[in-house]
Design an enzyme around this catalytic site. Structure first.
Site, PDB file in Angstrom:
ATOM      1  N   HIS A  40       0.843  -1.209   0.000  1.00  0.00           N
ATOM      2  CA  HIS A  40       0.000   0.000   0.000  1.00  0.00           C
ATOM      3  C   HIS A  40       0.873   1.253   0.000  1.00  0.00           C
ATOM      4  CE1 HIS A  40      -3.980  -1.876   0.347  1.00  0.00           C
ATOM      5  NE2 HIS A  40      -3.315  -2.848   0.934  1.00  0.00           N
ATOM      6  N   TYR A  61       3.518  -5.134   9.606  1.00  0.00           N
ATOM      7  CA  TYR A  61       3.433  -3.667   9.534  1.00  0.00           C
ATOM      8  C   TYR A  61       4.555  -3.043  10.360  1.00  0.00           C
ATOM      9  CZ  TYR A  61      -1.502  -3.819   7.828  1.00  0.00           C
ATOM     10  OH  TYR A  61      -2.660  -4.021   7.135  1.00  0.00           O
TER      11      TYR A  61
END
Lengths: 345, 188
Positions: free
Chosen positions: A61, A327
């Site tokens: 992303h 993440y």
């Protein structure tokens, strides 16, 4: 000091054994003795192999834009969870729209997966972070299967392109991807992030003040009507649209909680929940400004979906732990790169 | 002559040894494992803060009650190394939880300890600080673990090979005898 006694060699073994056992255990926990077992780093490696290395950007992303606004709680979910955001109050929100993939220059035209990440900052200092996508279900049942897909998608070293045969073989082996692939096949892109519905997909557990718990999933349902993507839309149409749209006025989404009923699958985000489930409108998200991510406040934020206020906790959905681990790894890598770039300036 | 550490120090030593080893193992596992991360992380943070609280108490008791002297026949270099390593342990027991806390602060993370408990940030969000603190926390953890292994091995060397009472000073073994020994000495 007493003179050495009988059994001295046994004493020497006893002397060094504890340190060796502890050291081996430490090395084992670091994953060094099990190179085939996936670690957080395996995901990062696979993502970089698929999209290349873009210093300072998220490993997935990567293309995004920062937004901000507020979340107006409806009060209707207060009986389900003691999270302060559910009260009838305005909570400041910082967020980010993005496209899937690790290429920050990807075209808006060839990416079906859109994402919205949010960080709600409650008055008492508690935070709620989440990251959602526009598909109704997730692609895979388990993080490991998702890792294998990322690995099989890696460009072939001879052609420089992903191997279609390999990907096809992967999906034959993983029928759980059916609902997602079906969605992607029938996907009609809209002209804006503002009229896109975003779904949390993973399950969470709400706890109310009495200690009663309820599993939920959630969706942000847009109040902006659907309009199809223009025939002449360009590579940046989504990002140009949201910037100019929010400059003119706010866009809003209703946050709908889907309450799990018996039979709903808590641990597998590739399985949709029953259509007959009860829904509760927890509040409304209003976004009213945007900033390019290059220097926006969302750039250096890890939208880890397990950062939750008291009253919301992760379920046993294995993607939550995997996302948190990966993440964090991506965050560390890009913040170190970011700090180096700032140093050079 | 003092032969053993104060009972409070012995209790704190073993309690903290367990906490520190657990925190180190949990730490390495939680940055590696994509499946066990959440529950490990939930243990790591409060355990780190517990260590910080305990080391404050421990330092006060240690300064008040002192330590038994090292055996006279220990080589000077070894005695110096032993004392320096103890200073190092105290420094790390204070620094590691504080650096962990500061790392989360610099990364913009809320410092949640579970049950709705949240600590204030130690410093403002900062990329440059995060880029220093996060690796510092990791490499000092490696150093800490290495020192624990050395400490453990050295203690066993005293206990199994030299058998000079240094290990007993922390286990409390032979405390009754030495007390009697001291009393006998006093009578003479």
């Amino acid at each position: 000091m007493r003179p050495p006694q009988k059994g001295t060699s046994a004493r020497w073994v006893l002397l060094i054994l504890p340190a060796i056992v502890l050291a081996v255990f430490f090395v084992y926990l670091a994953g060094l003795l099990t190179p085939d077992k996936p670690t957080a780093h395996s995901y990062i490696k696979a993502l970089v192999a698929d999209s290349g290395h873009h210093p300072g950007y998220r490993r997935n992303h990567a293309k995004g834009i920062c937004v901000s606004g507020y979340f107006q709680g409806s009060g209707q979910a207060q009986s389900l969870s003691m999270a302060p955001m559910f009260a009838n109050v305005k909570t400041p929100v910082m967020g980010r729209f993005s496209l899937s993939g690790g290429n920050p220059a990807t075209s808006d035209l060839n990416q079906p997966v859109r994402a919205m990440a949010l960080q709600l900052n409650a008055k008492d200092g508690q935070q709620w972070r989440m990251a959602m996508i526009n598909s109704p279900v997730f692609l895979m049942s388990t993080p490991t299967a998702f890792l294998h897909l990322l690995q099989d998608k890696a460009p072939d070293p001879t052609t420089g392109k992903p191997d279609g045969v390999k990907i096809k073989a992967f999906f034959t082996k993983h029928p759980e991807a059916g609902p997602f692939l079906n969605w992607a096949k029938n996907y009609k892109p809209s002209d804006s992030f503002a009229n896109t519905r975003f779904n949390g997909l993973d399950s969470f557990q709400l706890t109310n003040a009495q200690g009663k718990t309820q599993y939920v999933r959630w969706s942000f349902v847009p109040n902006t009507p659907f309009a199809p993507r223009a025939a002449n839309a360009d590579d940046n149409f989504l990002f140009e649209d949201i910037a100019s749209r929010l400059a003119k006025g706010p866009a809003s989404w209703d946050m709908q909680l889907q309450l799990a009923s018996p039979g709903d699958n808590i641990v597998d985000p590739s399985k949709a929940w029953a259509e007959s489930d009860k829904w509760v409108t927890a509040g409304t998200l209003v976004l009213n400004s945007s900033t390019p991510q290059v220097d926006g406040s969302c750039r250096d934020v890890n939208f880890d979906p397990t950062i939750l206020p008291h009253g919301i906790s992760p379920s046993d959905d294995p993607f939550l732990a995997a996302r948190s681990a990966v993440y964090s790894r991506s965050f560390n890598a890009r913040i170190f790169e970011q700090a180096k770039m700032e140093e050079k300036k | 002559m003092k032969t053993h550490f104060h009972w409070g120090l012995r209790l704190l030593h073993w309690l903290m040894a367990l906490s520190i080893l657990t925190t180190l193992f949990v730490g390495i596992a939680m940055v590696t494992s994509p499946s066990a991360r959440l529950w490990l992380y939930q243990i790591h943070k409060p355990l780190g803060i517990l260590i910080l609280v305990l080391v404050v108490v421990r330092l006060i008791v240690r300064l008040q009650t002192g330590a038994p002297a090292l055996p006279k026949d220990m080589p000077a270099a070894a005695a110096f190394f032993a004392k320096a390593s103890h200073v190092g342990f105290y420094a790390l027991m204070f620094a590691m939880p504080l650096i962990g806390w500061a790392t989360l602060s610099a990364g913009g993370y809320p410092i949640t300890l579970g049950g709705g408990l949240q600590l204030p940030p130690l410093l403002a969000k900062s990329d440059s600080w995060y880029a220093i603190l996060r690796p510092a926390h990791q490499y000092l953890a490696f150093l800490f673990f290495f020192m624990v292994l050395g400490h453990l091995t050295a203690a066993l060397y005293h206990g199994l090979i030299r058998r000079d009472g240094v290990l007993d000073a922390m286990t409390g073994r032979g405390r009754q005898n030495s007390a009697r020994f001291r009393n006998d000495q006093g009578k003479k």
